[in-house]
Design a protein around this motif. Structure first.
Motif, PDB file in Angstrom:
ATOM      1  N   HIS A 410      -7.995  12.953  -0.023  1.00  0.00           N
ATOM      2  CA  HIS A 410      -8.300  12.664  -1.422  1.00  0.00           C
ATOM      3  C   HIS A 410      -9.065  11.354  -1.549  1.00  0.00           C
ATOM      4  O   HIS A 410      -8.737  10.354  -0.896  1.00  0.00           O
ATOM      5  CB  HIS A 410      -7.010  12.573  -2.228  1.00  0.00           C
ATOM      6  N   GLY A 411     -10.064  11.360  -2.393  1.00  0.00           N
ATOM      7  CA  GLY A 411     -10.831  10.151  -2.652  1.00  0.00           C
ATOM      8  C   GLY A 411     -10.839   9.801  -4.127  1.00  0.00           C
ATOM      9  O   GLY A 411     -10.501  10.621  -4.988  1.00  0.00           O
ATOM     10  N   ALA A 425      -3.243   4.873   5.413  1.00  0.00           N
ATOM     11  CA  ALA A 425      -2.180   4.484   4.473  1.00  0.00           C
ATOM     12  C   ALA A 425      -2.523   4.762   3.022  1.00  0.00           C
ATOM     13  O   ALA A 425      -1.701   4.492   2.142  1.00  0.00           O
ATOM     14  CB  ALA A 425      -1.787   3.014   4.638  1.00  0.00           C
ATOM     15  N   SER A 426      -3.684   5.326   2.740  1.00  0.00           N
ATOM     16  CA  SER A 426      -4.060   5.521   1.335  1.00  0.00           C
ATOM     17  C   SER A 426      -3.194   6.549   0.624  1.00  0.00           C
ATOM     18  O   SER A 426      -3.207   6.621  -0.611  1.00  0.00           O
ATOM     19  CB  SER A 426      -5.539   5.913   1.223  1.00  0.00           C
ATOM     20  N   GLU A 427      -2.426   7.334   1.376  1.00  0.00           N
ATOM     21  CA  GLU A 427      -1.511   8.287   0.741  1.00  0.00           C
ATOM     22  C   GLU A 427      -0.257   7.628   0.195  1.00  0.00           C
ATOM     23  O   GLU A 427       0.475   8.231  -0.620  1.00  0.00           O
ATOM     24  CB  GLU A 427      -1.122   9.387   1.741  1.00  0.00           C
ATOM     25  N   LEU A 428       0.044   6.394   0.604  1.00  0.00           N
ATOM     26  CA  LEU A 428       1.327   5.777   0.256  1.00  0.00           C
ATOM     27  C   LEU A 428       1.564   5.635  -1.245  1.00  0.00           C
ATOM     28  O   LEU A 428       2.650   5.973  -1.730  1.00  0.00           O
ATOM     29  CB  LEU A 428       1.462   4.424   0.959  1.00  0.00           C
ATOM     30  N   PRO A 429       0.618   5.123  -2.043  1.00  0.00           N
ATOM     31  CA  PRO A 429       0.910   5.028  -3.478  1.00  0.00           C
ATOM     32  C   PRO A 429       1.090   6.386  -4.137  1.00  0.00           C
ATOM     33  O   PRO A 429       1.696   6.477  -5.214  1.00  0.00           O
ATOM     34  CB  PRO A 429      -0.303   4.281  -4.043  1.00  0.00           C
ATOM     35  N   TYR A 430       0.613   7.451  -3.504  1.00  0.00           N
ATOM     36  CA  TYR A 430       0.835   8.798  -4.028  1.00  0.00           C
ATOM     37  C   TYR A 430       2.231   9.298  -3.670  1.00  0.00           C
ATOM     38  O   TYR A 430       2.917   9.900  -4.500  1.00  0.00           O
ATOM     39  CB  TYR A 430      -0.236   9.757  -3.485  1.00  0.00           C
ATOM     40  N   ALA A 486      -6.440  17.286  -1.416  1.00  0.00           N
ATOM     41  CA  ALA A 486      -7.732  16.770  -1.876  1.00  0.00           C
ATOM     42  C   ALA A 486      -7.565  16.419  -3.348  1.00  0.00           C
ATOM     43  O   ALA A 486      -6.699  15.632  -3.701  1.00  0.00           O
ATOM     44  CB  ALA A 486      -8.831  17.793  -1.631  1.00  0.00           C
ATOM     45  N   ASP A 487      -8.358  17.002  -4.235  1.00  0.00           N
ATOM     46  CA  ASP A 487      -8.129  16.751  -5.660  1.00  0.00           C
ATOM     47  C   ASP A 487      -6.824  17.393  -6.117  1.00  0.00           C
ATOM     48  O   ASP A 487      -6.141  16.882  -7.007  1.00  0.00           O
ATOM     49  CB  ASP A 487      -9.301  17.298  -6.482  1.00  0.00           C
ATOM     50  N   THR A 488      -6.504  18.526  -5.496  1.00  0.00           N
ATOM     51  CA  THR A 488      -5.227  19.200  -5.742  1.00  0.00           C
ATOM     52  C   THR A 488      -4.684  19.665  -4.394  1.00  0.00           C
ATOM     53  O   THR A 488      -5.451  19.816  -3.434  1.00  0.00           O
ATOM     54  CB  THR A 488      -5.398  20.418  -6.670  1.00  0.00           C
ATOM     55  N   PRO A 489      -3.380  19.906  -4.282  1.00  0.00           N
ATOM     56  CA  PRO A 489      -2.842  20.441  -3.030  1.00  0.00           C
ATOM     57  C   PRO A 489      -3.266  21.896  -2.851  1.00  0.00           C
ATOM     58  O   PRO A 489      -3.129  22.708  -3.772  1.00  0.00           O
ATOM     59  CB  PRO A 489      -1.321  20.328  -3.219  1.00  0.00           C
TER      60      PRO A 489
END
Length: 546
Positions: A410-411, A425-430, A486-489
């Motif tokens: 996801h971007g 680590a960009s998934e962490l806040p999600y 990505a934008d959605t699972p």
């Protein structure tokens, strides 16, 4: 929840109402008073082991004695001592973390009405060198809102947590040293097993989870016989199953861990362990970092019995369900792990053919010369994180355990502007829902991404509850299923065809030849070792040239 009688007494004595009315839990290790935020009770900075300071350095953590009275648990404990460098990155905190050798603490977020709730045990990342459970991005409130108790921990870092040395081995009853930070994690798990029921948790339903070095720690815990029975499930985000130093002998081109300890002592001009223990912890930590000390788990025959790949090959790891995955742009924020790009596509292809020999055609199909700068990033990503994630779900599937694979791809406008699409680590806040808890240089996460975050929180929470995911995320299985965030699972099958087979074959040959496997891939790869006994099946999975 009824007001605890001790809180009433404190209020009568003139304590502030906020503190006096905080929830109190009478746990076996002692009573603690936390805070209440809506329906979530929070307890911070609870000590789970005796601080290993001064003369106690480099010893296994000792259990805390039960304390008297009510301990205030409204504030985080100090982070463990770590280098105080000046290099800035997306991971740098706004201000230096308060650090101390008195750092073996944990934090708990629990629903006020929790009863035998599943426990999500979080281990922070930071290359076993930096980081802390006090980081705002790891706030457990949103996960706890799904009926899960979240526990986050500190553990010893760097030279204070992972040093091996002949003198330390000699004074150990088991004649081993190193792995102290891992023993801290086990001590925290033991504390949870003994105490979490008082907070409404189920000690038989603990999920160990972590990202990067936290994910690596999850693999250590799955491997170690000493941790068996303290957890029921595992989540490994961007973990890496690389070659490990051995305690007393050189292996895979690396010196023994004890020899590294001796070199470190000489480098900081400490003639013996007594002198090392007499040094200021921060001075020693900074000095070790400048000397290039790289903390890692040590194969000692006890805590970590053998190379991690061997344990998983033999099916000796913990037989638990697993959720594992990695990020599409892992290396975009870890450029130090990627070799320097050559001057042209032709130079790239020539170098790859020299290094990969019979595997070069298959390698170049995965990582083509036409887009060689992107290929360099993808190569290191897959060697460390992609191969590991798929290996984990394959091995747990072979044990008959539910296994779930994901790719976070996801971007946001901010990551696009910074060239950091789906970075490490960009998934962490999600996963934690902590959009407002990211460090100051972290690309801004827009509120419009809440639906994706909510979906990920639901997946992680459902896995912690039952060892399975809900809402259409199928187990890996024979179809090689995975979830594409990505934008959605979106559930898909067949992640990056050929990637797993490429690294499995290369690692098999390297193991046989005594060559390390880590980020030394692609342009940084040594020549492909020759065919080896036991690698025929792995070799056969690589398409023939032509």
């Amino acid at each position: 929840m009824k007001l605890h009688y001790l809180a009433c007494a404190a209020l009568a004595l003139g304590a502030s109402p906020a503190l006096a009315q905080g929830p109190i839990v009478d746990a076996p290790s002692g009573s603690v008073r936390g805070t209440l935020d809506g329906s979530i009770r929070t307890f911070k900075g609870i000590p789970y082991a005796v601080p290993p300071t001064g003369g106690m350095r480099w010893r296994p953590p000792a259990p805390m004695q039960s304390w008297k009275g009510v301990r205030d648990a409204a504030k985080f404990g100090a982070a463990c001592v770590q280098p105080q460098g000046k290099t800035l990155s997306v991971y740098s905190p706004a201000e230096p973390l308060p650090v101390s050798e008195d750092c073996l603490t944990l934090n708990i977020w629990a629903p006020a009405d929790a009863k035998r709730a599943p426990v999500f045990f979080w281990i922070h990342g930071g290359a076993l060198t930096t980081g802390s459970s006090r980081e705002a991005m790891y706030d457990g409130k949103r996960l706890a809102g799904q009926g899960v108790i979240v526990v986050s921990i500190n553990y010893r870092l760097g030279v204070l947590g992972w040093l091996a040395h002949p003198a330390l081995s000699a004074e150990s009853p088991q004649k081993v040293s190193g792995n102290y930070g891992l023993l801290d994690q086990m001590a925290a798990l033991a504390w949870v097993k003994h105490n979490i029921a008082a907070f409404g948790g189920d000690p038989a339903n603990v999920t160990i989870a972590g990202e990067s070095a936290g994910g690596l720690s999850v693999l250590f815990l799955m491997q170690s016989p000493l941790a068996r029975g303290t957890f029921a499930k595992a989540v490994a985000q961007s973990a890496y199953m690389v070659s490990m130093p051995e305690l007393k002998k050189s292996a895979y081109g690396a010196p023994s861990a004890e020899a590294v300890g001796q070199m470190l002592a000489a480098g900081v001009q400490a003639p013996d362990v007594v002198a090392l223990r007499g040094m200021d912890g921060q001075t020693l930590t900074d000095g070790a970092a400048k000397l290039g000390f790289f903390p890692f788990g040590v194969v000692d025959g006890l805590v970590l019995p053998e190379q991690m790949v061997a344990t998983f090959d033999k099916g000796r790891q913990a037989p638990v369900p697993i959720l594992a995955g990695f990020n599409q742009g892992e290396i975009r924020s870890l450029m130090m792990l990627a070799p320097k790009a050559p001057g042209s596509a032709a130079d790239y292809e020539k170098a790859i053919r020299e290094r990969y020999g019979a595997f070069a055609d298959a390698f170049l199909r995965l990582y083509p010369a036409a887009d060689y700068k992107e290929s360099i990033l993808a190569t290191t990503r897959d060697a460390l994180y992609g191969w590991t994630a798929e290996r984990l779900v394959r091995k747990q599937t072979a044990l008959g355990q539910p296994a779930y694979l994901y790719l976070f791809d996801h971007g946001t406008p901010a990551t696009a502007a910074g060239g950091l699409h789906a970075f490490h680590a960009s998934e962490l806040p999600y996963v934690f829902g902590t959009f407002d808890g990211t460090p100051p240089r972290w690309p801004k996460v827009p509120e419009s991404d809440r639906p994706l975050s909510d979906a990920m929180i639901d997946y992680w929470a459902s896995f912690a509850k039952s060892g399975k995911t809900d809402q259409g995320w199928p187990a890996y299985g024979d179809a090689r299923n995975y979830m594409h965030f990505a934008d959605t699972p979106q559930a898909k099958a067949g992640l990056m065809p050929g990637m797993y087979e490429q690294y499995e074959a290369v690692v098999c040959r390297r193991r046989a030849a005594g060559v390390a496997w880590n980020w030394n891939v692609g342009l940084a790869s040594p020549p492909l070792p020759p065919k080896a006994a036991g690698c025929d099946q792995a070799d056969a999975a690589i398409p023939a040239p032509g």
